[in-house]
Write a protein that holds these residues in place. Structure first.
Motif, PDB file in Angstrom:
ATOM      1  N   TYR A  64     -34.228  -6.088  18.968  1.00 31.92           N
ATOM      2  CA  TYR A  64     -34.711  -4.716  18.767  1.00 31.92           C
ATOM      3  C   TYR A  64     -36.244  -4.704  18.713  1.00 31.92           C
ATOM      4  O   TYR A  64     -36.884  -3.871  19.346  1.00 31.92           O
ATOM      5  N   GLU A 100     -37.425   7.008  12.483  1.00 28.27           N
ATOM      6  CA  GLU A 100     -36.270   6.819  13.367  1.00 28.27           C
ATOM      7  C   GLU A 100     -36.177   5.365  13.842  1.00 28.27           C
ATOM      8  O   GLU A 100     -35.099   4.773  13.857  1.00 28.27           O
ATOM      9  N   THR A 103     -35.059   3.196  10.737  1.00 28.40           N
ATOM     10  CA  THR A 103     -33.669   3.413  10.290  1.00 28.40           C
ATOM     11  C   THR A 103     -32.658   2.961  11.338  1.00 28.40           C
ATOM     12  O   THR A 103     -31.511   2.676  10.998  1.00 28.40           O
ATOM     13  N   ASN A 104     -33.076   2.845  12.595  1.00 32.61           N
ATOM     14  CA  ASN A 104     -32.185   2.346  13.645  1.00 32.61           C
ATOM     15  C   ASN A 104     -32.264   0.836  13.827  1.00 32.61           C
ATOM     16  O   ASN A 104     -31.559   0.271  14.669  1.00 32.61           O
ATOM     17  N   LYS A 109     -29.780  -1.306   9.199  1.00 34.78           N
ATOM     18  CA  LYS A 109     -28.416  -0.763   9.245  1.00 34.78           C
ATOM     19  C   LYS A 109     -27.403  -1.692   8.585  1.00 34.78           C
ATOM     20  O   LYS A 109     -26.486  -1.242   7.908  1.00 34.78           O
TER      21      LYS A 109
END
Length: 137
Positions: A64, A100, A103-104, A109
């Protein structure tokens, strides 16, 4: 006369051609102001107790982060060497985009990390240093 005309065409063509804007094309200007955020990742509820940050299940988090770097949103990132988590420097349009992104994050998560996010005004230290050197001379 034809030679003079041909000579003028050959000399003036580069001046009026699209190549004149090559620098502008090669280095696109930033049109929107970016906001900088410092994100501190700390061990979350799913942190593997007794394991270093390098032993945590962070493979998806790493993928990510790489995707954010390629996209241009993430400028710097890495683990804290005291195993207290990690830090990320984001450069985004606004706080909503930064939130965003965080939190992604798969590590957030999954609960491996919790985070705190702070807007950060980076100082132009290079400019300050040049002015200080100039004033000292």
């Amino acid at each position: 006369m034809r030679m003079v005309a041909l000579f003028l065409v050959l000399i003036l063509t580069p001046i009026y051609s699209p190549a004149q804007n090559l620098t502008e094309t090669a280095i696109p200007r930033e049109t929107a102001t970016k906001a900088t955020y410092l994100v501190l990742y700390r061990p979350g509820p799913a942190w593997l107790t007794g394991k270093s940050v390098m032993e945590q299940p962070l493979k998806e988090h790493g993928k990510y982060m790489l995707s954010l770097y390629i996209k241009g949103s993430m400028k710097l990132a890495g683990p804290l060497t005291d195993n207290a988590g990690g830090a990320v420097l984001l450069e985004v349009s606004n706080e909503a985009e930064a939130k965003e992104i965080v939190t992604n994050d798969p590590a957030v998560k999954s609960g491996v990390f919790v985070y705190e996010m702070h807007p950060w005004k980076l100082q132009p230290w290079e400019t300050f240093a040049k002015k200080a050197k100039g004033a000292a001379q």
